[in-house]
Write a protein that holds these residues in place. Structure first.
Motif, short mmCIF file in Angstrom:
data_model
loop_
_atom_site.label_atom_id
_atom_site.label_comp_id
_atom_site.label_asym_id
_atom_site.label_seq_id
_atom_site.Cartn_x
_atom_site.Cartn_y
_atom_site.Cartn_z
N GLU A 42 0.83 -1.21 0.00
CA GLU A 42 0.00 0.00 0.00
C GLU A 42 0.86 1.27 0.00
O GLU A 42 0.52 2.28 -0.62
N VAL A 43 1.98 1.24 0.72
CA VAL A 43 2.89 2.41 0.74
C VAL A 43 3.42 2.69 -0.65
O VAL A 43 3.50 3.84 -1.09
N GLU A 44 3.83 1.66 -1.37
CA GLU A 44 4.35 1.87 -2.72
C GLU A 44 3.27 2.44 -3.64
O GLU A 44 3.53 3.29 -4.48
N GLU A 45 2.03 1.92 -3.46
CA GLU A 45 0.93 2.44 -4.27
C GLU A 45 0.63 3.90 -3.91
O GLU A 45 0.32 4.72 -4.78
N LEU A 46 0.71 4.23 -2.62
CA LEU A 46 0.50 5.62 -2.20
C LEU A 46 1.57 6.54 -2.77
O LEU A 46 1.29 7.67 -3.20
N LYS A 47 2.79 6.05 -2.78
CA LYS A 47 3.89 6.84 -3.36
C LYS A 47 3.62 7.11 -4.85
O LYS A 47 3.90 8.20 -5.37
N ALA A 48 3.12 6.08 -5.54
CA ALA A 48 2.82 6.24 -6.96
C ALA A 48 1.72 7.30 -7.17
O ALA A 48 1.80 8.14 -8.08
N VAL A 49 0.70 7.26 -6.31
CA VAL A 49 -0.37 8.27 -6.40
C VAL A 49 0.21 9.67 -6.14
O VAL A 49 -0.12 10.64 -6.81
N ARG A 50 1.09 9.74 -5.13
CA ARG A 50 1.70 11.03 -4.78
C ARG A 50 2.55 11.56 -5.95
O ARG A 50 2.50 12.74 -6.28
N ARG A 51 3.34 10.67 -6.59
CA ARG A 51 4.17 11.10 -7.72
C ARG A 51 3.31 11.62 -8.87
O ARG A 51 3.61 12.66 -9.47
N ILE A 114 2.09 -7.78 20.36
CA ILE A 114 0.69 -7.37 20.16
C ILE A 114 0.60 -5.86 19.94
O ILE A 114 -0.13 -5.37 19.07
N LYS A 115 1.34 -5.10 20.72
CA LYS A 115 1.34 -3.63 20.59
C LYS A 115 1.83 -3.21 19.20
O LYS A 115 1.25 -2.33 18.55
N PHE A 116 2.89 -3.83 18.72
CA PHE A 116 3.43 -3.48 17.40
C PHE A 116 2.45 -3.87 16.30
O PHE A 116 2.27 -3.17 15.31
N GLY A 117 1.79 -5.04 16.50
CA GLY A 117 0.80 -5.49 15.53
C GLY A 117 -0.34 -4.51 15.37
O GLY A 117 -0.87 -4.29 14.27
N LYS A 118 -0.75 -3.91 16.51
CA LYS A 118 -1.80 -2.88 16.46
C LYS A 118 -1.36 -1.69 15.60
O LYS A 118 -2.13 -1.14 14.80
N LYS A 119 -0.11 -1.26 15.76
CA LYS A 119 0.41 -0.12 15.00
C LYS A 119 0.40 -0.42 13.50
O LYS A 119 0.03 0.43 12.67
N ILE A 120 0.83 -1.68 13.15
CA ILE A 120 0.87 -2.06 11.74
C ILE A 120 -0.53 -2.02 11.15
O ILE A 120 -0.76 -1.46 10.06
N ALA A 121 -1.50 -2.60 11.87
CA ALA A 121 -2.87 -2.66 11.37
C ALA A 121 -3.46 -1.26 11.21
O ALA A 121 -4.14 -0.94 10.22
N LYS A 122 -3.19 -0.43 12.20
CA LYS A 122 -3.71 0.95 12.14
C LYS A 122 -3.09 1.73 10.98
O LYS A 122 -3.78 2.45 10.25
N LYS A 123 -1.77 1.65 10.80
CA LYS A 123 -1.09 2.39 9.74
C LYS A 123 -1.53 1.89 8.38
O LYS A 123 -1.65 2.67 7.42
N LEU A 124 -1.78 0.53 8.27
CA LEU A 124 -2.24 -0.03 7.00
C LEU A 124 -3.56 0.62 6.60
O LEU A 124 -3.75 1.00 5.44
N GLN A 125 -4.47 0.75 7.53
CA GLN A 125 -5.76 1.36 7.22
C GLN A 125 -5.59 2.84 6.85
O GLN A 125 -6.25 3.34 5.93
N GLU A 126 -4.68 3.52 7.55
CA GLU A 126 -4.44 4.95 7.27
C GLU A 126 -3.89 5.13 5.87
O GLU A 126 -4.27 6.06 5.14
N VAL A 127 -2.96 4.26 5.47
CA VAL A 127 -2.38 4.35 4.13
C VAL A 127 -3.45 4.11 3.07
O VAL A 127 -3.52 4.82 2.06
N LYS A 128 -4.31 3.09 3.32
CA LYS A 128 -5.40 2.79 2.38
C LYS A 128 -6.33 4.00 2.23
O LYS A 128 -6.72 4.40 1.13
N ASP A 129 -6.70 4.59 3.38
CA ASP A 129 -7.60 5.75 3.34
C ASP A 129 -6.98 6.92 2.58
O ASP A 129 -7.64 7.60 1.80
N GLN A 130 -5.68 7.17 2.84
CA GLN A 130 -4.99 8.29 2.18
C GLN A 130 -4.94 8.08 0.67
O GLN A 130 -5.14 9.01 -0.12
N LYS A 131 -4.70 6.84 0.28
CA LYS A 131 -4.63 6.52 -1.15
C LYS A 131 -5.98 6.77 -1.82
O LYS A 131 -6.06 7.34 -2.90
N GLU A 132 -7.06 6.34 -1.16
CA GLU A 132 -8.40 6.50 -1.72
C GLU A 132 -8.78 7.98 -1.84
O GLU A 132 -9.51 8.38 -2.74
#
Length: 882
Positions: A42-51, A114-132
């Motif tokens: 998702e980060v790579e796709e967001l970068k492509a949208v940004r470019r 578990i704490k780190f997993g929460k951060k990954i899941a949250k950031k994944l959703q944020e990246v998806k939302d930003q891309k959309e």
């Protein structure tokens, strides 16, 4: 009482919630690697949208001159932050993956994983939302137009007063159009820059538009610059016609309060055709323009009070600007340089362009000898040898020359450089030389040709190439004269040899006399001309104002094309060489103010002569019979102050069928009456008439003079017996007949008591009365009363600009009542002890800068009409310095 806790949750509920929590945490651990992989994608796709979005923004900003939308800017900033945060998590992920076991569903450090997993899941959703959210149909729009844009401008010297005058004029609601005019290089554009930047720095409600009007397609160019400032410029704009562009501009500007700053216009600019609404008090808009041409100012803004002339700098400001450009270090390099620099500044005559250009050229000159050389070349009008001057300064000034209407105007302008630096050139003298050289239309009579010449002078004044010094005199700015000599030096057609006013004591030498077309050696100390000059192409030769005693007989032998010869003001010249008769092309001969005793009979060979000036040749006693009448093409004959009696050539005048202009001295009333009986004189312009001695008459009927055609100057000199100038009833019918009379002078008329007859001179500009012992008043009220019912000029002195009264011991009154004097600028009164009251009140000379010069003792005794009059004229007094 003790603390009592009531537990109402059932055991099943507690077990269920604990299980859900455990399952959720297990799921975080089991999906950790899957979420991490998804985040990277998702980060790579967001970068492509940004470019892609950034690329669209750059095209809009750089190529289309648009401004990115605020929501796009916010998305890009958020995307940058989200990507940075996600990449930091991805970098940290390997150490957390190592802690997982049992296929990723358990961890050796479960709480941390578990704490780190929460951060990954949250950031994944944020990246998806930003891309959309990154899907924008428009990324930029036209930016809001600033009210004014700042222009680059260097610090200025000496323009403060001009700026203040302009800004004050701008504040007047009734003023919509303001012109700024002046010599090329004087600082007009700099002043306009200051005005623009003032608008930029203050709060106002104008939309300020700067546009440069070029000579080539000025309206289209101004339209294009306006369109950029009001947001009309696009691809479609270029294909529109001038009228279509004007309509578009008008639609926008009629809804705005604007200030249009037009730089460097060369002709009347049609604001309406360009689409610019005319400024009015209602719309409050302004148009401010700069031009080198005064006539353009008049056409754009007829009220000259709303046009501001930018003058050259005064000496102190000029030196300050020069020092700024040359550098104080250079000026301190040697004790002599500072003084030499003052001389250089003086040669620049206050012109900022010259001060800047020459200042820069001298910045590296550290020795007095270099500075002495610079002064020498400047005084010889050869500044083009200084670095940068010929390439930088003169071409900028030459543009005014290039813009003159045609070659005739340019040749007439170049001719002015024959006169010395700072020389006051009489308009009439200049025009007569132009006629002699054939620069004006030769098919017309002298009067028409003179009118054409005065029109050209007016155009040169309008172009700020000549400076007006009163109504009858012009001069050329030093730097403009230098530029003129540079132009002549570069010309293939015109070859000038000019050494005027350079203190020559001997006849100069040149390598190529045969190329010279015009030569000026005037205003030197040359005594003898003893070397032959072979100048086959020479057309004008100025030798006036020297110390000439001897001109060798063969001096003029090789000048077959010479048309204009000026030998005036050579007080030691007593004899003309006979060989002057070889100048067969000569049309203009000026012998005024010489001591020649006779005219050679050989002058009859000058068959083309049209102009002969013998004024103030007091020693001239011999003019051969039939010599004057032999000049069959003569149109101008000047004989005021000539020692040879006019009556002796009077009859010869009848044969001069082209004679058009005459100046003459009459020594008796009988000669005057005889002359005026000749029908020939009814068509001649008597420009100057001098009445000298008049021993045969105690009275003069003014009617005799009133009938003299086109009389401009009238002089009464040493008419000791003249007691009265009569105003008889038969003049009443011709009242106001001195329509052309501009100057009246009386010298030594001791029996006259008044000069009331001047009421018939409505356009009188100057009145000089000197040494008339019996004169008691200028206008006698009783005599004025006799003609007030006639058509005489009752608006006394309405055109008078100056009057001088000197050595009049009985003078008591100028006029019994106060007069308005709308044009008066100078009064000079000396040795008039009885004159206690001036015909002035608080409304006299209103708006004029009147100077009253006289002795301080006399001034203290002046009696004023009232206190307000005294206060009004108190600043006008200038003590006479003996």
């Amino acid at each position: 009482m003790g603390n009592i806790f009531s537990i109402e949750l059932s055991l099943d509920t507690i077990i269920t919630r604990c299980w859900d929590c455990a399952v959720g945490k297990a799921a975080l651990l089991c999906n950790h690697e899957e979420n991490l992989h998804a985040l990277k994608t998702e980060v790579e796709e967001l970068k492509a949208v940004r470019r892609d979005l950034m690329s669209r923004v750059r095209v809009a900003e750089d190529e289309q001159q648009l401004k990115r939308l605020p929501q796009v800017e916010l998305w890009l900033q958020t995307a940058d932050r989200v990507i940075t945060d996600a990449e930091q998590l991805i970098v940290q992920s390997p150490q957390h993956v190592e802690k997982l076991c049992m296929g990723g569903c358990c961890s050796t450090h479960p709480r941390s994983s578990i704490k780190f997993g929460k951060k990954i899941a949250k950031k994944l959703q944020e990246v998806k939302d930003q891309k959309e959210n990154g899907d924008f149909s428009d990324v930029a729009s036209k930016p809001p137009l600033p009210s004014a844009t700042e222009r680059p401008s260097e610090p200025t010297v000496g323009l403060e007063s001009n700026f203040n005058k302009f800004w004050s004029c701008l504040q007047k609601e009734q003023v919509g159009i303001i012109g700024i005019y002046g010599l090329g290089g004087v600082g007009k554009t700099t002043l306009l820059n200051q005005i623009n930047n003032k608008f930029h720095d203050i709060t106002h409600d104008y939309h300020v538009i700067w546009a440069v009007a070029s000579q080539d397609r000025p309206i289209e160019r101004v339209q294009d610059e306006i369109s950029k400032r009001i947001g009309l410029s696009n691809e479609g704009w270029k294909s529109k016609s001038l009228d279509e562009k004007a309509e578009d501009i008008f639609k926008v500007l009629c809804k705005k309060k604007f200030a249009l700053l037009l730089d460097d216009i060369w002709e009347w600019f049609d604001l309406t055709r360009a689409g610019v609404p005319l400024p009015t008090q209602q719309n409050g808009s302004k148009v401010i323009f700069t031009t080198r041409r005064r006539d353009v100012c008049c056409q754009m803004q007829p009220n000259m009070a709303n046009n501001i002339r930018v003058e050259c700098l005064p000496p102190g400001e000029a030196f300050k600007l020069f020092e700024e450009k040359v550098g104080s270090e250079t000026l301190r390099m040697h004790p002599d340089i500072f003084k030499l620099a003052e001389a250089v500044v003086e040669e620049c005559a206050g012109l900022p362009l010259a001060l800047i250009t020459i200042g820069r050229a001298m910045a590296s000159k550290k020795t007095p000898r270099e500075w002495e050389y610079a002064i020498e070349v400047l005084r010889q009008s050869a500044a083009s040898v200084l670095p940068g001057v010929g390439k930088e300064m003169y071409p900028k000034l030459k543009f005014s020359y290039d813009c003159l209407p045609d070659e005739r105007f340019r040749s007439c302008f170049l001719y002015c450089s024959l006169y010395p630096e700072d020389y006051y050139i009489r308009k009439e003298e200049l025009v007569d030389c132009w006629i002699g050289e054939g620069l004006l239309d030769e098919r017309t009579n002298w009067s028409s040709a003179r009118n054409q010449g005065h029109f050209i002078i007016g155009s040169l004044i309008d172009a700020c190439l000549l400076e007006k010094e009163g109504n009858h005199v012009v001069k050329m700015h030093d730097v403009i004269r230098d530029m003129t000599l540079w132009i002549a030096g570069e010309s293939e057609k015109e070859k000038f040899f000019i050494k005027s006013g350079v203190q020559l004591k001997e006849q100069p030498k040149a390598k190529k006399w045969e190329e010279v077309t015009r030569m000026s050696l005037m205003d030197n100390q040359i005594e003898n001309l003893t070397e032959i000059l072979e100048c086959p192409n020479l057309q004008t030769l100025f030798l006036g104002s020297n110390d000439l005693m001897v001109i060798m007989d063969d001096f003029f032998n090789f000048m077959p094309m010479l048309r204009v010869l000026d030998l005036s003001s050579n007080w030691n010249l007593k004899e003309l060489p006979v060989a002057i008769a070889k100048l067969v092309s000569l049309e203009h001969l000026n012998l005024s103010e010489t001591r020649i005793k006779k005219l050679p009979v050989e002058l009859k060979a000058l068959a083309k002569l049209k102009y002969l000036n013998l004024e103030k040749t007091n020693n001239l006693r011999m003019i051969p019979q039939q010599l004057i009448s032999s000049f069959s093409k003569l149109q101008v004959l000047k004989m005021v102050g000539c020692g040879y009696e006019f009556s002796l050539v009077l009859e010869e005048m009848e044969h001069l069928k082209y004679l058009n202009v005459l100046t003459v001295t009459f020594i008796s009333a009988s000669v005057l009456e005889k002359a005026l009986r000749f029908n020939k004189f009814l068509s001649i312009a008597f420009e100057i008439v001098s009445l000298e001695a008049f021993e045969d008459s105690r009275s003069l009927n003014i009617l005799a003079l009133a009938n003299v055609p086109h009389l401009q100057i009238l002089v009464f000199s040493d008419c000791m017996n003249l007691e009265e100038v009569k105003i008889e009833s038969n003049i009443i019918e011709g009242a106001g007949c001195f329509h052309s009379l501009q100057l009246v002078s009386l010298f030594g008329c001791s029996q006259l008591k008044d000069v009331s007859w001047i009421i018939f001179a409505p356009h009188l500009e100057a009145l000089n009365i000197v040494g008339s012992q019996g004169l008691e008043e200028i206008i006698n009220e009783e005599k004025l009363g006799e003609v007030t019912k006639s058509k005489a000029n009752t608006n006394l002195f309405s055109k008078l600009k100056a009057f001088y009264l000197h050595s009049l011991p009985k003078m008591k009154t100028i006029y019994h009542h106060a007069l308005p004097f709308p044009q008066l600028v100078e009064i000079r009164i000396q040795k008039c002890p009885m004159l206690k009251k001036l015909p002035l009140n608080s409304n006299s000379a209103k708006g004029q800068r009147l100077v009253i010069e006289g002795e301080e003792g006399w001034w203290k005794d002046v009696e004023w009409e009232d206190e307000s009059t005294r206060i009004a004229f108190l600043p006008s007094f200038k003590p006479h310095v003996f």
